[in-house]
Scaffold this motif. Structure first.
Motif, PDB file in Angstrom:
ATOM      1  N   ASP A  83      -6.364   1.835  -2.024  1.00 20.80           N
ATOM      2  CA  ASP A  83      -6.755   0.756  -1.112  1.00 20.80           C
ATOM      3  C   ASP A  83      -5.524   0.051  -0.536  1.00 20.80           C
ATOM      4  N   ALA A  84      -4.541  -0.204  -1.392  1.00 16.23           N
ATOM      5  CA  ALA A  84      -3.324  -0.864  -0.931  1.00 16.23           C
ATOM      6  C   ALA A  84      -2.570   0.019   0.064  1.00 16.23           C
ATOM      7  N   ALA A  85      -2.524   1.334  -0.197  1.00 17.69           N
ATOM      8  CA  ALA A  85      -1.855   2.251   0.720  1.00 17.69           C
ATOM      9  C   ALA A  85      -2.565   2.270   2.071  1.00 17.69           C
ATOM     10  N   ASN A  86      -3.894   2.240   2.053  1.00 18.98           N
ATOM     11  CA  ASN A  86      -4.650   2.217   3.310  1.00 18.98           C
ATOM     12  C   ASN A  86      -4.383   0.934   4.088  1.00 18.98           C
ATOM     13  N   GLN A  87      -4.304  -0.190   3.370  1.00 15.43           N
ATOM     14  CA  GLN A  87      -4.003  -1.457   4.039  1.00 15.43           C
ATOM     15  C   GLN A  87      -2.604  -1.431   4.646  1.00 15.43           C
ATOM     16  N   ALA A  88      -1.658  -0.846   3.916  1.00 15.22           N
ATOM     17  CA  ALA A  88      -0.295  -0.737   4.433  1.00 15.22           C
ATOM     18  C   ALA A  88      -0.264   0.153   5.674  1.00 15.22           C
ATOM     19  N   ALA A  89      -1.038   1.226   5.646  1.00 16.15           N
ATOM     20  CA  ALA A  89      -1.098   2.125   6.796  1.00 16.15           C
ATOM     21  C   ALA A  89      -1.669   1.405   8.015  1.00 16.15           C
ATOM     22  N   GLU A  90      -2.704   0.616   7.799  1.00 14.49           N
ATOM     23  CA  GLU A  90      -3.293  -0.138   8.905  1.00 14.49           C
ATOM     24  C   GLU A  90      -2.307  -1.156   9.470  1.00 14.49           C
ATOM     25  N   ALA A  91      -1.584  -1.825   8.574  1.00  7.75           N
ATOM     26  CA  ALA A  91      -0.595  -2.813   9.021  1.00  7.75           C
ATOM     27  C   ALA A  91       0.529  -2.131   9.799  1.00  7.75           C
ATOM     28  N   ALA A  92       0.973  -0.969   9.325  1.00  5.56           N
ATOM     29  CA  ALA A  92       2.030  -0.234  10.028  1.00  5.56           C
ATOM     30  C   ALA A  92       1.548   0.198  11.405  1.00  5.56           C
TER      31      ALA A  92
END
Length: 145
Positions: A83-92
């Motif tokens: 979930d954290a990786a997906n959030q980071a991907a969205e932010a990037a």
């Protein structure tokens, strides 16, 4: 040194080792007294055998439940990482889009160098997004195994 006294053992591991040793000792006692006669000894042997079977079964159930709980805890942790990786991907992705929009505005005013910078920023952001997305996919795959 017995298994229950090793420094790296947890209290739970020590308890399980101690119970296993008690079961083994009781079984050895049953074997050693197999030729003893008398009603009291026979009754005690019967009760002890039954209690040993029950204790062994419960110990096995406890160990299995402990393994299942540990697996579930690992799945939960991996899901949080995913979930954290997906959030980071969205932010990037959002950051890359904002950078691209800013550069496009600058290029509209005739700055060719800004256009190249925009393309480089977009490419870098896309590479970062792809890497994060791949990490999230691998994490999810690990959870599902």
């Amino acid at each position: 040194m017995s298994e229950s006294n090793t420094p790296s053992s947890t209290p739970k591991d020590k308890l399980i080792a101690d119970i296993k040793q008690i079961v083994a000792d009781a079984d050895a006692l049953l074997q050693a007294t197999a030729d003893q006669a008398g009603e009291k000894v026979a009754g005690l042997r019967t009760r002890l055998e039954a209690n040993l079977k029950v204790a062994s079964g419960r110990l096995a159930e406890f160990a299995a439940a402990d393994v299942d709980k540990t697996r579930q805890d690992l799945r939960d942790a991996l899901q949080k990482i995913s979930d954290a990786a997906n959030q980071a991907a969205e932010a990037a992705s959002e950051a890359a889009q904002k950078a691209e929009d800013s550069v496009k505005k600058a290029t509209e005013s005739g700055k060719e160098a800004a256009q190249h910078a925009a393309e480089a920023a977009r490419d870098a952001a896309n590479k970062a997004l792809n890497a994060i997305t791949e990490m999230a996919r691998k994490t999810k795959d690990a959870i599902n195994k």
